[in-house]
Every structure is written in C-alpha cells, then in structure tokens.
Design an enzyme around this catalytic site. Structure first.
Site, PDB file in Angstrom:
ATOM      1  CE  LYS A  54      27.023  19.823  35.779  1.00  0.00           C
ATOM      2  NZ  LYS A  54      26.454  19.178  34.569  1.00  0.00           N
ATOM      3  NE  ARG A  92      31.071  14.795  29.239  1.00  0.00           N
ATOM      4  CZ  ARG A  92      30.363  13.689  29.403  1.00  0.00           C
ATOM      5  NH1 ARG A  92      30.991  12.528  29.492  1.00  0.00           N
ATOM      6  NH2 ARG A  92      29.046  13.718  29.477  1.00  0.00           N
ATOM      7  NE  ARG A 110      28.671   9.419  37.471  1.00  0.00           N
ATOM      8  CZ  ARG A 110      28.025   8.385  37.998  1.00  0.00           C
ATOM      9  NH1 ARG A 110      28.047   7.208  37.369  1.00  0.00           N
ATOM     10  NH2 ARG A 110      27.377   8.502  39.140  1.00  0.00           N
TER      11      ARG A 110
END
Length: 222
Positions: free
Chosen positions: A13, A88, A174
C-alpha cells in the site's frame, strides 16, 4: 483527487501511495506523521493528544479527526491527498465521513487492497535488506524479486532482516486488527463500501499481482 487507502501491512500500500503521489502530484498523508507533527509542533491538538499518549491511553476521535481535517486542509493538499492509516474502525469512518461533509471536502475514491492474510505475513517476513541499498527489492517469498541465495539480486550485496519483520506475534497482532470485519480496519473500509448512493468510487485491487500490475490496475480504475 482525494483518496482513502486501505490495505494490510505487507500489501504494498505504501509503495502504491508513493506512485500516486508522484503521478498526480497529491500529498501522501500518513496518520502517524500527523500525530508526530502536532506533538512536535506543540499545537493545541498535539498537547491534548500527548496527554492521552503519556497516560498510556488511546487518543479519542474528538482529537484525532480534527487533526486529520486540519492536515488535509493545508496548502500541499490543495491538488489532492491520499490518507493512509486512518480510519481504523467503523466509528472512525462514520465520524471522518461526517467531518469531511461538514467541511465541504469531497472524497473521490476509497481504495481497498485485497490480499490474503497468510500472503501478507509471508511478504513481511520474507523482506531482505541489501547492505548497499535498502531500496533494492529482495523478498524470499516473491518469485519476481527473490534474492540470489543470501545475496542481493540487484548488486550481490549481503542481505539482512529487520527485527520487526521477523516478529511473528507482532505481525499477527497488527493483522488481527486489520482483518477484523466487525470492529477492525476492514469494518472501517466496508463502511464506505456499503454506503448507499455514495458520492465517491470504491475501488478494489488484487494485491497478489506483481507490483507493476497492481499499479496498472490502480491507474486504470482512477
């Protein structure tokens, strides 16, 4: 051109974001840098955020989102911006979307990089750094850039690994946040995907392709 970009660690990304930044002359805005800049600059929002961080608490959305809005209203974002690393979770998506509308800031694209979780982890753990140039691409799990044994495929230099790239528990943590479709980052992305009559285009990319192919698909969809 104003863009929100979603993708797991290891998806490429950041690389695609830099390509878009250079091609369209837009600002590549990373959420972590916004926090650092506000705290270092001693802004009012930065002082408030630092108080939460110093206490070991999460910075509330009421501080975070105004920081994001302030950043994308700066001069370097006048030709467009790509926001990376925020929102998020679904609530942050709802609040950011509302704040953009309130400020009259148009969102043009929401991009989601599709990549299998195991592939994403292998890409992180497979990264190798060349002693001569860290930008030389070497990854033991990607055929196109697989090193020559323990030597850089570009220059023959010795290779090493970054400690955090080999921390499987941290990577899994993560990724657990990102791939959570109920409360994690994918839930955040899906908020935009599922909006009825959205004023922006939702774009998905096949992240398992070689980098140039991902770029070609991305450019073709913008």
């Amino acid at each position: 051109m104003n863009i929100l970009f979603f993708g797991p660690n290891g998806s490429g990304k950041g690389t695609q974001g830099k390509i878009l930044k250079d091609k369209y002359n837009i600002a590549h805005v990373e959420s972590g840098a916004i926090f650092r800049d506000n705290i270092k600059g001693g802004t009012e929002l930065g002082k408030k955020a630092k108080a939460y961080i110093d206490a070991g608490d999460l910075v509330p959305d009421e501080i975070t989102i105004p920081m994001m809005i302030d950043r994308i209203k700066k001069d370097d974002c006048k030709k467009g911006w790509l926001l990376d690393g925020f929102p998020r979770n679904k609530v942050q998506s709802e609040k950011l979307h509302a704040a953009l509308k309130e400020q009259g800031i148009k969102l043009d694209y929401v991009i989601e990089m599709l990549l299998d979780r195991e592939v994403a982890k292998n890409r992180i753990m497979g990264r190798r750094l060349c002693e001569n140039d860290n930008n030389h691409p070497n990854n033991i799990f990607i055929d196109a850039i697989k090193p020559n044994g323990d030597k850089c495929r570009v220059c023959g230099g010795a290779l090493s690994t970054r400690a955090d790239d080999q921390d499987e528990a941290a990577i899994d943590k993560r990724h657990s946040i990102y791939y959570d479709t109920n409360t994690g980052t994918l839930a955040s992305s899906y908020y935009f995907r599922d909006l009825p009559d959205a004023e922006f285009k939702y774009v998905t990319l096949n992240g398992e392709q070689p980098l140039p192919d991902v770029t070609a698909e991305l450019i073709s969809k913008l």
